[in-house]
Design an enzyme around this catalytic site. Structure first.
Site, PDB file in Angstrom:
ATOM      1  N   ALA A   1      10.252   7.961  10.578  1.00 47.35           N
ATOM      2  CA  ALA A   1       8.779   7.990  10.578  1.00 47.35           C
ATOM      3  C   ALA A   1       8.186   8.801   9.439  1.00 47.35           C
ATOM      4  CB  ALA A   1       8.263   8.509  11.917  1.00 47.35           C
TER       5      ALA A   1
ATOM      6  N   PRO B   1      13.531  10.947  10.038  1.00 50.45           N
ATOM      7  CA  PRO B   1      14.335   9.887   9.408  1.00 50.45           C
ATOM      8  C   PRO B   1      13.652   8.522   9.359  1.00 50.45           C
ATOM      9  CG  PRO B   1      15.379  10.756  11.430  1.00 50.45           C
ATOM     10  CD  PRO B   1      14.237  11.644  11.109  1.00 50.45           C
TER      11      PRO B   1
ATOM     12  N   HIS C   1       0.829  -1.207   0.000  1.00 44.21           N
ATOM     13  CA  HIS C   1       0.000   0.000   0.000  1.00 44.21           C
ATOM     14  C   HIS C   1       0.870   1.266   0.000  1.00 44.21           C
ATOM     15  CE1 HIS C   1      -3.240   2.720   1.144  1.00 44.21           C
ATOM     16  NE2 HIS C   1      -4.096   1.731   0.961  1.00 44.21           N
TER      17      HIS C   1
END
Lengths: 303, 303
Positions: free
Chosen positions: B169, B167, B82
């Site tokens: 998330a 970085p 997804h």
């Protein structure tokens, strides 16, 4: 635990005269009972009233409607597509929890006693309330119809009440039964023979689906025919299977399903069956409906 | 009138590690909020949490889950079918009554501010909460995916927060939107090209149905493919029409629908649509469901 709630669904042989239908509804209304609705069919010339409430209040409400029906409906002038034996044709009691079936039979019995005493109607007890095995099945009880009652009662007396029919109101079948779904499929033809053939094909008693009772009728007012079904065991023979079998049999005659009709109400269990079948989601359950999920949480704040 | 209730449905880029899913659920739980459920998909490697409650309590609960996600999910090691831009990928707010849409946008805005401040994530506001017209559509906001965020942010700064991605998330899209139905159709093939062609055929943006967004995916774990749809206007483009169009397009490829999947919850309005369509009962409504009818009467004792 709170008092058990029952559902009672008296069927009257009147589906046309609005003033009689109104009088039946008004008679049903009263403290503690809820009149969920009336389904009147002009072709069947028949109406189905759904009332719910605690046993004692429901008993009084149902008896009031029966008194109105005996007063206002004259079977000698009645014509309609559906088989019937009386002005109040059939009065089933349904328990809404699994603990209360004995109580439902008790209320049916008490209603039969009062009906015989005060309304002077021959009373047949059927299904769970039956006193003879050959009267468990409603179709057998109703086979003579109103017109054949006099001959039939002479050798086949009722469970309670007079051994001859009430002149205008006939007789009544009172029982307790499992919840069922009354479901009609309307077909794009006016050929009643097609409806009857399809009814025979889907009905359990003649080789069709277990748990399905079916009759074929002509709907004069619509120029259509109808396969009228009772799904008496809708958990093992779910509604979609019955509908799709009607569609399949109808296709043999080049006839399409043009609509369906629910008489009265459908339990949430059956809604789940419809969702599971047509959405191909075998694990769908009501907890996936947002409003139900929010409501369940509202009621169980600690879960 | 009682305090308005909102629904919030944060989507996380984790659908496999049970301990992370558990931590997200635990973080959501708290006074006054109801965790309705989590839908985790290992192929998408994504999960969808549904939480409901009054705005202030829901705000705190959602923020707690976002903190856990930023802590435990590293997009640099993430793979899944997804599209996504962040560990917390998208956070839509939904008002459950028609009066509270401004308030829903208010909560989305407040959540974005706190997310930028405390979690140091670039925040894009979308749909009703969008500050730029080109960010109303979530697909446009998400087009760069996580991997393209750095390049994209350099010339297309977020609405709030740092101009470079977190970085591990990434970034987050926060919005308020009308309720939608997230509905997947599983097909009896492992050919992802077929799923993509069908998605293109049913999607409004490429000539299909208005109100349908669709993507085609391969489900490695099942050896199947999926047409994943959002029905963003399910009253005018109801679920059965979308499902049957997928079935029709699939038949062109000789492929059958083998099942469907509901992500999260479905409103009762959509259940009515399914019943109306497949039972061919255009006037079916929830009041014909016995439990609903009994409950309506219980709540309105004077009616």
């Amino acid at each position: 635990m709170s008092e058990p709630i029952f559902e009672c669904i008296p069927n009257f042989s009147e589906g046309r005269r609005a003033e009689v239908l109104d009088a039946l509804i008004r008679a049903a209304e009263g403290p503690s009972v809820k009149v969920l609705g009336i389904h009147a069919d002009p072709d069947h010339n028949r109406s189905v009233l759904t009332i719910a409430g605690p046993g004692d209040a429901l008993f009084e409400a149902v008896f009031r409607t029966m008194r109105v029906a005996v007063d206002k409906i004259d079977l000698r002038q009645h014509e309609g597509a559906h088989p019937r034996i009386g002005a109040v044709d059939v009065v089933p009691w349904v328990a809404l929890d699994n603990q209360s079936w004995d109580a439902a039979v008790g209320w049916a019995t008490k209603l039969g006693e009062r009906t015989a005493d005060e309304l002077k109607l021959p009373v047949f007890f059927y299904e769970m309330a039956a006193r003879r095995p050959d009267r468990r099945n409603l179709a057998d009880v109703r086979r003579s119809q109103f017109e054949g009652l006099e001959t039939r009662l002479a050798h086949d007396p009722p469970d309670l009440g007079p051994v001859s029919p009430h002149p205008s109101a006939g007789a009544v079948a009172i029982g307790a039964r499992r919840p069922l779904i009354a479901f009609n499929v309307i077909l794009g033809t006016d050929d009643a023979g097609v409806a009857r053939q399809i009814a025979r094909a889907v009905r359990g008693a003649s080789g069709g689906l277990a748990g399905v009772k079916a009759l074929g009728f002509r709907l004069i007012s619509k120029g259509r025919v109808q396969v009228s079904m009772n799904l008496v065991n809708y958990r093992t023979t779910p509604l979609p299977r019955a509908l799709e079998l009607v569609r399949m049999e109808a296709a043999r005659h080049g006839v399409a399903v043009v609509g369906t009709e629910l008489v009265g109400f459908m339990p949430m269990d059956a809604v789940e069956d419809v969702m599971r079948y047509y959405l191909q989601q075998p694990d769908f359950d009501r907890g996936r409906i947002l409003e139900v999920a929010l409501d369940q949480n509202r009621r169980d704040p600690d879960e």
